[in-house]
Scaffold this motif. Structure first.
Motif, PDB file in Angstrom:
ATOM      1  N   VAL A   1      -6.476  36.037  40.148  1.00  0.00           N
ATOM      2  CA  VAL A   1      -7.760  35.403  39.827  1.00  0.00           C
ATOM      3  C   VAL A   1      -7.471  34.316  38.806  1.00  0.00           C
ATOM      4  O   VAL A   1      -6.848  34.567  37.776  1.00  0.00           O
ATOM      5  N   SER A   2      -7.928  33.102  39.092  1.00  0.00           N
ATOM      6  CA  SER A   2      -7.649  31.964  38.207  1.00  0.00           C
ATOM      7  C   SER A   2      -8.493  32.036  36.941  1.00  0.00           C
ATOM      8  O   SER A   2      -9.511  32.735  36.880  1.00  0.00           O
ATOM      9  N   ASP A   3      -8.058  31.262  35.940  1.00  0.00           N
ATOM     10  CA  ASP A   3      -8.793  31.203  34.664  1.00  0.00           C
ATOM     11  C   ASP A   3     -10.208  30.667  34.843  1.00  0.00           C
ATOM     12  O   ASP A   3     -11.125  31.085  34.137  1.00  0.00           O
ATOM     13  N   THR A   4     -10.386  29.745  35.782  1.00  0.00           N
ATOM     14  CA  THR A   4     -11.732  29.197  35.990  1.00  0.00           C
ATOM     15  C   THR A   4     -12.681  30.270  36.522  1.00  0.00           C
ATOM     16  O   THR A   4     -13.855  30.282  36.160  1.00  0.00           O
ATOM     17  N   LYS A   5     -12.201  31.162  37.361  1.00  0.00           N
ATOM     18  CA  LYS A   5     -13.049  32.243  37.865  1.00  0.00           C
ATOM     19  C   LYS A   5     -13.259  33.331  36.822  1.00  0.00           C
ATOM     20  O   LYS A   5     -14.230  34.064  36.880  1.00  0.00           O
ATOM     21  N   LEU A   6     -12.319  33.432  35.877  1.00  0.00           N
ATOM     22  CA  LEU A   6     -12.437  34.443  34.823  1.00  0.00           C
ATOM     23  C   LEU A   6     -13.291  33.967  33.644  1.00  0.00           C
ATOM     24  O   LEU A   6     -13.563  34.756  32.742  1.00  0.00           O
ATOM     25  N   ARG A   7     -13.741  32.726  33.676  1.00  0.00           N
ATOM     26  CA  ARG A   7     -14.558  32.192  32.597  1.00  0.00           C
ATOM     27  C   ARG A   7     -15.877  32.968  32.532  1.00  0.00           C
ATOM     28  O   ARG A   7     -16.602  33.071  33.504  1.00  0.00           O
ATOM     29  N   GLY A   8     -16.163  33.532  31.396  1.00  0.00           N
ATOM     30  CA  GLY A   8     -17.406  34.291  31.196  1.00  0.00           C
ATOM     31  C   GLY A   8     -17.322  35.736  31.639  1.00  0.00           C
ATOM     32  O   GLY A   8     -18.309  36.464  31.587  1.00  0.00           O
ATOM     33  N   VAL A   9     -16.152  36.196  32.063  1.00  0.00           N
ATOM     34  CA  VAL A   9     -15.993  37.576  32.529  1.00  0.00           C
ATOM     35  C   VAL A   9     -15.534  38.441  31.364  1.00  0.00           C
ATOM     36  O   VAL A   9     -14.568  38.136  30.671  1.00  0.00           O
ATOM     37  N   ARG A  10     -16.247  39.549  31.142  1.00  0.00           N
ATOM     38  CA  ARG A  10     -15.884  40.504  30.104  1.00  0.00           C
ATOM     39  C   ARG A  10     -15.299  41.783  30.701  1.00  0.00           C
ATOM     40  O   ARG A  10     -14.500  42.456  30.071  1.00  0.00           O
TER      41      ARG A  10
END
Length: 159
Positions: free
Chosen positions: A135-144
């Motif tokens: 999973v890329s950093d852009t998709k992980l943005r805002g994920v806790r």
């Protein structure tokens, strides 16, 4: 005698020319008798879509372990599942909501294909199935939280 030599071929030619001038829908045109009408393209889509688009894998019985490994440009989600017997295959972490976080939680379904024939139960270590997904950093943005769902349980990992 003159009718047979001159009039009959002239009459036959005139009638042939008259028939060729007829419309295409009457099928009286002898030039179109042996011609194909062309291919009519018709799209037939089965109800419920095509089989390639349908998910026919079930959920793994238990999600035993979940790890989120940081890598350059993102993270690798690694999960271990325990199916009820030997022979399960084609395992994958299938994202929910098109891999968009919902309330800070990214959810994946642990999908696996059941064997086509009856197999032995085996020991738990023999039945372990590992899957991973980048999973890329852009998709992980805002994920806790990252959550992996099985049939009997769910495992979560916090970032």
């Amino acid at each position: 005698m003159i009718f047979r030599r001159i009039a009959a071929p002239a009459l036959l030619t005139a009638s042939l020319l008259a028939l060729t001038a007829c419309g295409g829908s009457a099928n009286l045109n002898p030039l179109g008798w042996f011609r194909s009408g062309g291919v009519k393209e018709v799209a037939v889509i089965p109800e419920g879509g095509f089989l390639d688009e349908q998910e026919n894998r079930g959920l793994v019985a238990d999600v035993v372990e979940l790890q989120v490994l940081r890598t350059q440009g993102g993270a690798i989600i690694r999960a271990k599942g325990l199916p009820p017997r030997l022979g399960y295959w084609n395992a994958e972490l299938v994202p929910e909501n098109f891999e968009r976080p919902e309330n800070g939680t990214l959810t994946y379904m642990f999908r696996i294909t059941e064997p086509y024939y009856r197999t032995e139960t085996g020991r738990p270590r023999q039945r372990d199935v590992y899957v991973g997904r980048f999973v890329s950093d852009t998709k992980l943005r805002g994920v806790r939280t990252i959550r992996v769902v099985g049939a009997n349980n769910t495992q979560s990992a916090r970032r």
